[in-house]
Every structure is written in structure tokens, then in C-alpha cells.
Scaffold this motif. Structure first.
Motif, PDB file in Angstrom:
ATOM      1  N   PRO A  71      56.580  32.645  70.538  1.00  0.00           N
ATOM      2  CA  PRO A  71      55.328  32.476  71.773  1.00  0.00           C
ATOM      3  C   PRO A  71      55.224  30.690  72.156  1.00  0.00           C
ATOM      4  O   PRO A  71      55.956  30.015  71.338  1.00  0.00           O
ATOM      5  CB  PRO A  71      54.087  33.042  71.282  1.00  0.00           C
ATOM      6  N   ALA A  72      54.974  30.266  73.370  1.00  0.00           N
ATOM      7  CA  ALA A  72      55.033  29.331  73.621  1.00  0.00           C
ATOM      8  C   ALA A  72      54.382  28.075  73.444  1.00  0.00           C
ATOM      9  O   ALA A  72      54.380  27.096  73.067  1.00  0.00           O
ATOM     10  CB  ALA A  72      54.385  29.027  75.800  1.00  0.00           C
ATOM     11  N   HIS A  73      53.031  28.384  72.935  1.00  0.00           N
ATOM     12  CA  HIS A  73      52.377  27.942  71.969  1.00  0.00           C
ATOM     13  C   HIS A  73      53.371  27.192  70.833  1.00  0.00           C
ATOM     14  O   HIS A  73      52.599  25.677  70.902  1.00  0.00           O
ATOM     15  CB  HIS A  73      50.993  28.426  71.706  1.00  0.00           C
ATOM     16  N   TRP A  74      53.717  27.792  70.190  1.00  0.00           N
ATOM     17  CA  TRP A  74      54.388  27.342  68.977  1.00  0.00           C
ATOM     18  C   TRP A  74      55.587  26.204  69.477  1.00  0.00           C
ATOM     19  O   TRP A  74      55.741  25.647  68.290  1.00  0.00           O
ATOM     20  CB  TRP A  74      54.706  28.742  68.137  1.00  0.00           C
ATOM     21  N   TRP A  75      55.776  26.593  70.086  1.00  0.00           N
ATOM     22  CA  TRP A  75      57.437  25.284  70.560  1.00  0.00           C
ATOM     23  C   TRP A  75      56.470  24.283  71.106  1.00  0.00           C
ATOM     24  O   TRP A  75      56.606  23.628  71.040  1.00  0.00           O
ATOM     25  CB  TRP A  75      57.939  25.117  71.825  1.00  0.00           C
ATOM     26  N   ARG A  76      55.552  24.231  71.398  1.00  0.00           N
ATOM     27  CA  ARG A  76      54.511  23.015  71.550  1.00  0.00           C
ATOM     28  C   ARG A  76      53.735  22.388  70.521  1.00  0.00           C
ATOM     29  O   ARG A  76      54.129  21.448  69.825  1.00  0.00           O
ATOM     30  CB  ARG A  76      52.682  23.488  72.182  1.00  0.00           C
TER      31      ARG A  76
END
Length: 819
Positions: free
Chosen positions: A260-265
Motif C-alpha cells: 500500500p502507498a501509505h507504507w512506502w511513505r
């Protein structure tokens, strides 16, 4: 003439003597020179370089002549490679038309919210002709025909399958903004010659159906294996945490889209993003493990002695280890970072086994040269420099140290320190941020991911294909370990000052920082080491650039079909709208706005205005709120909207609300309580309209207001209250807005259209463009010009910067040149 040549040769000797570059290091340097060109030289000149380099190499004598020959030969070869890649791109004449084609699926498809995306190789066209883009790889999205019932009946495309598809193509035009990811460069590097979509659903009536037979190749077989492994993991971890499941998939087969994109952040904030995919560390670890096992096995009596008489044990072990690395990288998608690591391992193994190269610098230079030969664009990737810098720093730092078994923990900490220091300048250059919690996070994550999670994931994935119950058990154990790590990283990312934002350094500042790192890591202290810390300070302390007194800067970012405008006055910054959602969790806040602001060294926003509730204006707002402190938010959103509840302070924008920042006056012109409501789009009718007045210029930002709201503004406001120097065009240039009376009242000298390239709404409309031209207004378009920055200074003409067409690199596509 001869004296001039002697002077040039003498200068080359001095440069070579000072630099002391290994021969192979000339190849990546030549690539950098070629890629810095705004336009490639002609094919004749490129072949002349190749011939000249070869002749110089055969006739020359000495290291300098050989280095010059290699440099010229490499430059000519890279120019020819680049010319060939550019020639493969489809032309403007292919865009927009529906074209039935026949080909096969090349890579693992990626699931979208309402469809699938995959890479497709065109073998031929159903209607062959001179304009058929055959023998090309394209990126396709398919949004129809994949509902639940049809997915079970027909199924999504799989690697190696042959299909007949009706496609609508366009050139691989990407978003272009300063300091952000260059999608057009990546497409050129990966051989993507066009992007597009499949028209219609699946089935023979729609013209999209499977064909008999398969396309068998090493690539498609590996991709099919990846798909089988991904499905097996998804089934085994169906009830697991989505973030842990996605991370396990990424670590096993390199499918980074599963995270998920949140975890790349979170990963980027904690500095461990390099671990959460098939990284060079994992590939090197696997190769080293295979080499160690092979040496032990080959030294035993299990292997016939006649084999070892022909091939020495170290050579055979290294060959098997490197082969394992290549196989693993192929199963992981053969991404660019994996390719770099494999070639580095192959070169290093060959050099160590042969014994011909003793210098680590020579091995690294040879590896860099080989990587550049296979991928001339690798030198433009951050991972290229991060990989070599980390290895070089560890070698430099450890060359004067003697590792003792009793001090292994201290040595590990020292090695991590060396890598962290070495990567500071590159982190500032490529990412404009430094993770302050990165050393601690890496100290925990590297052993946990490399020694526990990744080996466990790989073993469990293999078992899941053979013994599903046992494989599922081990996969759940790997997911549990991953969940623990994710919880720790989430906590670390939430700490105050987890990251330090720095502006992208200027060349002199970067050079000083590199010198400071070298001084801190040098085996022998030639100068006091505190001087090294001092040389780093100009880079670490650099603040964001901004307008001086009497100036206003307006930047219309290229966010595709949406809007995001940064308004800067002395000491303050306001973001007007936050761009669209691109699909799934990917949105403009993460993809464009955050990297752009960080490249400028911007660490906070004083205010953000969200004009209305449409997702092409609100899409990136939550990401912006999560990545930056925002003083307050103003909008026309409902009180329970996530952006409203997520803001530290929120105000409803109302006509007449105003404030002052320095010598800049801000006032909302709309909405009002009595404004007309649009039946087609009530959210557009509630758009916030903001007017910014400074001594240098006046700017009006309009959201998506339509003709009815324009008439209301004309009725309720004095003519002078609308006049402006710059207008951000209403509703992306739709025919529902930009009436002649409104343009006459605002009378701007410049107008900015924010729209996506070849968007499905066909914004901006030709009639609207003609209306602006007839009014004598200069037109700027984000779909043609990329990000647009207009800098106003009192008493001076505006300075306009168009990122796409002002001094572009040679691979940049110029859509406006064909219109």
C-alpha cells in the motif's frame, strides 16, 4: 592548430593524473555527458565517434589514449542506442485511433481498482500497413470486461498469452515537474514505446479475445512463474494484514505494487525503502549463501574429482552463485536495480576469481562500466550511485580497520555509520530529505529482513507451490514477523523530526558535502575530522528558496487531469488544490506535490485551499497533510469530509473573507450563500475563488466555477475586483466556463490551463482556447508545458519557466510541437 592539440593533450594528461580514474570508469562518465545533451547528434556523427574511438584505441599508446578512445567509443555507442530507442516511439499520427493488434502479454499484470494493467508486445496489426506499430512493447490498461462474473469466465491476461486486442494508443507522455520522478525517461529505459487502453470489454463480439497458442521465451516463463507464486501467497495470506501480505509478495517476487502507498511513505521516512523489494542486498546475500554452500559441497567427496580438475572450486562456486543471482532476479521481475546488482556480482566474481584485479576501486569501476554498457540510462538512476557509494564508503572506512570477532557488534555499527554518512549528499540530491531515524531503523530492519523475513518468505513461497499447507504456515509466520517490523517502523516514522528536509543542493554545495564525507570516512585523518562536519553544514542548513520583497511566485504543477497551484509571497506559501487520484492509492500528493516541495527544501505550508469536493482537486490533500505541517485549511467541503477532519484548523471559504501576509492581500471572491447551484455539478458551483493582490501582480484562482458563477461574480463585484495579471483558467478549459464577459472583466495577460494530456474530457476545448487567443491572452498549458512557474517582480516583466520545453533533455516529448 598543432599547438592547440598539444595543449588539449596536456590538459587531458593533467586531468587523468589528478583523477586517476580506472579505465572502465570512463564509460559511465561518457554516458553522463551524452545524457546531458538537450538534443542528440545525428546518426552520421555517432558512427563517426564509434569509428574514431576504435581507431584511436588501435593506434593509441598509453593509458590516456586508451581512456580517450574508450570515452569516444562509448559516447558514440550510447548515442546510437538512444537514437534507436527514440525511433521506436510511436508518432503523433498513431494517437487516438482505435487499432486492432495481435501480440502477447510480456509481464506480470497489475490489478487496478476496476481493471488490470499489463505490458503487451505487438507482433502485428489486424489491418497491416505502413503505420502499424509492430515489434514494439506498449503499456496497456483494461478497464472493461473484468467484473466478477466475466473475470471467472474469461480471466485476466496472463504472461505469454496471445491476444487480439483493440487498443487506443498515445505516446508515453508523463508528468513533468522539477524534482519528481521522470516517467518518460523510465519508459525509454524499459523500452515502452507507447501507453494506452484496451477499448471495450472481453469477448469476440468486442474484438478482444485470446488466441490459440502461447509465446514461449525465458522472460514469459519467468513471468508466469511469478504470477503462480503471487497467487499462491495471496491465497495463503488471504486473512493476513494487507500491508504485511503486500510486503511478503514484494520480497518474494518483486511486485512492489502490492505494498500500500501509505507504507512506502513510512519506508522512505525511516530510510529502509531499499529493503522492501528485491534489493541488491538480498540478491548479494543469496549469491553469497550459494557460493558458501557450493564451496562446502565441492570440497566434499560428493563431487567427482575429475570435475574439479577441470574447473577450480572458487571459479565453479562463483559461477553457480552468480547464476543463482540471475535466476532469482529473473523471478523477481528483472527490474533495473536487480540488473545492476547481477552485473556487479558477475564482474566482481570474475575479477576475484581470475586474480587479475586487486583494487576494489577497479572492480567497482568495471562493474559500473558493464552496467552502463547493458543499460546506458542506469547512470541517471539514484540506485546506481547509491549502490556504488555505499560499497565504496564501507571499503574506504574499513580499509584501515581490523575486524575482531569480539567486536562484531561495534564493527556493524561502525559500518552502518559509514554507509549513512556516505549517502547523505546523495539523499539530499535525489530525495531532498534525510531520515534521522534511518540508522536506527536500518540497524533493526537489515538483519530482520535479510536474515529472517526474506529467507523465510522465499522458502515458504517455494513450499506453498509443492506442499501448500506447510508453505501457508511458514508464510503466516513471515507475515507475523513483517507485521512486527511494520509496527516498529510506523512508530519511528511518527517521531518528531523523523526526517530532515533539505533543498536540492547546488553543485558547489554538493561538492563540499562529498569532500566532507570523504574526510570523515578517510582511513587516515589528513585534516581534522571536524572540518568534514563543517563542510556538510552548507548542504544541511540550506533553506528553501522563495520570493524576495515585492515578488510573487505562482507554480502550476503538472498533475494531469486536475489542479494544484503553489502561491508564494515573501515568507508564506499557500497550496491551492491538491491534484487528482490516479487509481488505487496513488495520488498527486505523494507522486508530485510532496517530492516537488521537498526538492525545493520546503518543510511546511502556511495554508492549503481545497476549492471543492471533486477528486481531481482533493485527491492529494490527505497525503499533503500527512507529509507536511499545514497551518490551516480552507475549503467548501462538507464538515465530515476527511480533509476537513484531518486538518489542524479548518475554515469555510466565503465571499469577502480576507487576510494579509506581508504586502500580499488575499480575498475569497466565491462562493457566496446566494450563489446559483448547478444541476450537473453542484460541487463545481461551490468552488472557492481566491484573488491574491501584491505590488508585483494580481492572481485569480478559480477552481471549477462555471458560467453561472462567473455571472454572479460579474453582478456582485466591482470591475476592479476581478482584474488580474494571471488567471488560472476555470474548469480546465471546459466549454462550461470562461465566458467572454468574464475574460473581458479579468483581462489577464497570462492564462494557465491545467489538464491531462489527451484526457477523456478533451480539455481544454478548442473553442475555449480560441476565445482566449481572440482576447489577446497568452496561453500556458500543463499538458504541453509541464509544470509552469511564473515569477512576478515589481517593475519587471514576468519570468515564465516551462519545465517540459525550456532546456529539455533529449528524451522529452513535446506534445505542443505537433499541434
Amino acid at each position: 592548430m598543432e599547438n592547440w592539440l598539444h595543449q588539449v593533450a596536456a590538459s587531458w594528461r593533467q586531468v587523468a593524473a589528478v583523477a586517476g580514474l580506472p579505465l572502465a570508469a570512463v564509460v559511465p562518465l561518457s554516458a553522463l555527458v551524452v545524457h546531458a545533451l538537450p538534443q542528440l547528434p545525428g546518426e552520421y556523427f555517432a558512427w563517426l565517434l564509434v569509428a574514431g574511438g576504435a581507431a584511436l584505441g588501435l593506434a593509441g599508446n598509453g593509458q590516456l589514449a586508451m581512456k580517450l578512445a574508450v570515452a569516444v567509443l562509448a559516447a558514440g555507442t550510447i548515442v546510437l542506442r538512444a537514437q534507436g530507442a527514440l525511433a521506436e516511439r510511436i508518432g503523433a499520427s498513431h494517437e487516438g485511433m482505435v487499432m486492432p493488434v495481435i501480440g502477447y502479454v510480456e509481464q506480470l499484470p497489475q490489478a487496478l481498482d476496476q481493471g488490470v494493467r499489463f505490458r503487451f508486445h505487438i507482433d502485428s496489426c489486424v489491418e497491416p500497413g505502413n503505420d502499424c506499430p509492430a515489434a514494439r512493447s506498449i503499456q496497456l490498461s483494461w478497464y472493461q470486461g473484468f467484473g466478477r462474473g466475466q473475470r471467472r469466465e474469461i480471466g485476466a491476461p496472463r504472461p505469454g498469452e496471445r491476444w487480439r486486442l483493440a487498443v487506443r494508443l498515445k505516446r508515453p507522455v508523463a508528468l513533468v515537474n522539477p524534482g519528481t520522478f521522470d516517467g518518460e525517461l523510465r519508459a525509454l529505459e524499459e523500452g515502452i514505446t507507447a501507453s494506452g487502453s484496451v477499448v471495450g470489454g472481453a469477448g469476440e463480439q468486442a474484438g478482444n479475445f485470446r488466441l490459440p497458442g502461447q509465446h514461449w521465451s525465458v522472460g514469459t516463463v519467468l513471468e508466469r512463474c511469478r504470477m503462480v507464486a503471487r497467487d499462491a501467497i495471496a491465497v495463503a495470506l488471504a486473512s493476513a494484514d494487507p500491508a504485511a501480505r503486500g510486503t511478503v509478495i514484494a520480497l518474494s517476487i518483486g511486485d512492489q505494487a502490492a505494498i500500500p502507498a501509505h507504507w512506502w511513505r513510512v519506508f522512505n521516512q525511516t530510510g529502509i525503502g531499499h529493503l522492501m523489494s528485491i534489493s541488491g542486498l538480498h540478491i548479494t546475500m543469496l549469491a553469497g549463501l550459494v557460493v558458501a554452500l557450493c564451496r562446502r559441497l565441492l570440497s566434499s567427496r560428493l563431487v567427482p574429482g575429475v570435475v574439479l580438475l577441470r574447473v577450480p572450486v572458487p571459479t565453479l562456486a562463483w559461477a553457480i552463485g552468480v547464476s543463482a543471482a540471475f535466476l532469482y532476479s529473473g523471478l523477481a521481475g528483472w527490474g533495473v536495480p536487480a540488473q545492476r546488482t547481477c552485473w556487479m556480482l558477475a564482474v566482481a566474481g570474475g575479477a576475484l576469481v581470475s586474480g587479475r584485479t586487486r583494487s576494489v576501486a577497479s572492480i567497482l569501476a568495471l562493474a559500473a562500466g558493464v552496467v552502463t554498457v547493458f543499460d546506458p540510462w542506469a547512470v541517471l538512476a539514484p540506485g546506481f550511485w547509491l549502490s556504488f557509494a555505499a560499497v565504496g564508503a564501507i571499503v574506504l572506512f574499513g580499509s584501515a580497520r581490523r575486524i575482531r570477532r569480539r567486536r562484531l557488534l561495534a564493527e556493524a555499527v561502525a559500518t552502518q555509520w559509514a554507509a549513512t554518512i556516505a549517502l547523505l549528499p546523495l539523499g539530499a540530491l535525489f530525495f531532498s530529505s534525510i531520515s534521522l531515524v534511518g540508522p536506527l531503523a536500518n540497524a533493526v530492519a537489515i538483519p530482520l529482513v535479510s536474515i529472517v523475513i526474506t529467507p523465510l518468505t522465499l522458502a515458504a513461497t517455494a513450499l506453498a507451490l509443492v506442499v501448500p499447507p506447510l508453505g501457508a504456515l511458514l508464510l503466516r509466520l513471515a507475515a507475523w514477523c513483517t507485521s512486527l517490523l511494520l509496527a516498529l517502523l510506523d512508530w519511528a516514522a511518527a517521531l518528531p523530526l523523523a526526517t530532515w528536509t533539505v533543498a536540492r543542493p547546488e553543485p558547489l554545495t554538493l561538492a563540499l558535502a562529498v569532500a566532507g564525507c570523504a574526510l570523515l570516512l578517510a582511513p587516515a585523518a589528513l585534516l581534522p575530522r571536524r572540518w568534514g562536519a563543517g563542510l556538510l553544514m552548507p548542504m544541511l542548513a540550506a533553506g528553501p528558496s522563495g520570493p524576495a520583497a515585492g515578488e510573487i511566485w505562482v507554480t502550476a504543477l503538472d498533475v494531469g487531469q486536475g489542479s494544484a497551484v503553489l502561491v508564494e509571497v515573501p515568507g508564506y506559501r499557500l497550496l491551492f488544490d491538491a491534484g487528482p487520484v490516479y487509481g488505487g492509492e496513488l495520488e498527486a500528493g505523494t507522486r508530485v506535490i510532496t517530492p516537488y516541495l521537498r526538492s525545493r527544501g520546503v518543510g511546511r505550508l502556511d495554508a492549503m485551499v481545497i476549492s471543492h469536493a471533486d477528486t481531481d482537486h482533493t485527491g492529494g490533500a490527505l497525503a499533503v497533510l500527512g507529509n507536511f505541517p499545514v497551518g490551516w485549511v480552507a475549503s467548501s467541503l462538507a464538515v465530515d469530509h476527511p480533509v476537513v477532519t484531518g486538518a489542524a484548523r479548518h475554515f469555510a471559504c466565503r465571499r469577502g473573507e480576507e487576510w494579509t501576509w506581508g504586502d500580499a492581500d488575499f480575498v475569497f471572491l466565491s462562493p457566496g450563500d446566494d450563489d446559483p447551484v448547478s444541476r450537473k455539478s453542484p460541487t463545481n458551483a461551490r468552488s472557492c475563488v481566491l484573488r491574491v493582490t501584491t505590488p508585483a501582480a494580481t492572481v485569480v484562482l478559480t477552481g471549477d466555477i462555471e458560467v453561472a458563477q462567473e455571472r454572479m461574480l460579474l453582478r456582485t463585484l466591482e470591475p476592479a475586483a476581478l482584474k488580474a495579471d494571471l488567471l488560472v483558467v476555470p474548469h480546465h478549459g471546459s466549454t462550461t466556463s470562461s465566458s467572454e464577459r468574464f475574460l473581458a472583466a479579468v483581462a489577464p495577460a497570462l492564462a494557465v490551463f491545467q489538464a491531462g494530456y489527451r484526457n477523456r474530457y478533451r480539455h481544454p476545448h478548442p473553442k475555449v482556447l480560441a476565445r482566449y487567443r481572440d482576447a489577446g491572452i497568452e496561453i500556458l498549458r500543463s499538458d504541453w508545458h509541464g509544470a509552469i512557474t511564473i515569477r512576478y517582480r515589481r517593475g519587471h516583466e514576468p519570468h515564465v519557466e516551462r519545465t517540459r520545453i525550456d532546456m529539455p533533455p533529449y528524451w522529452r516529448i513535446n506534445p505542443g510541437s505537433d499541434s
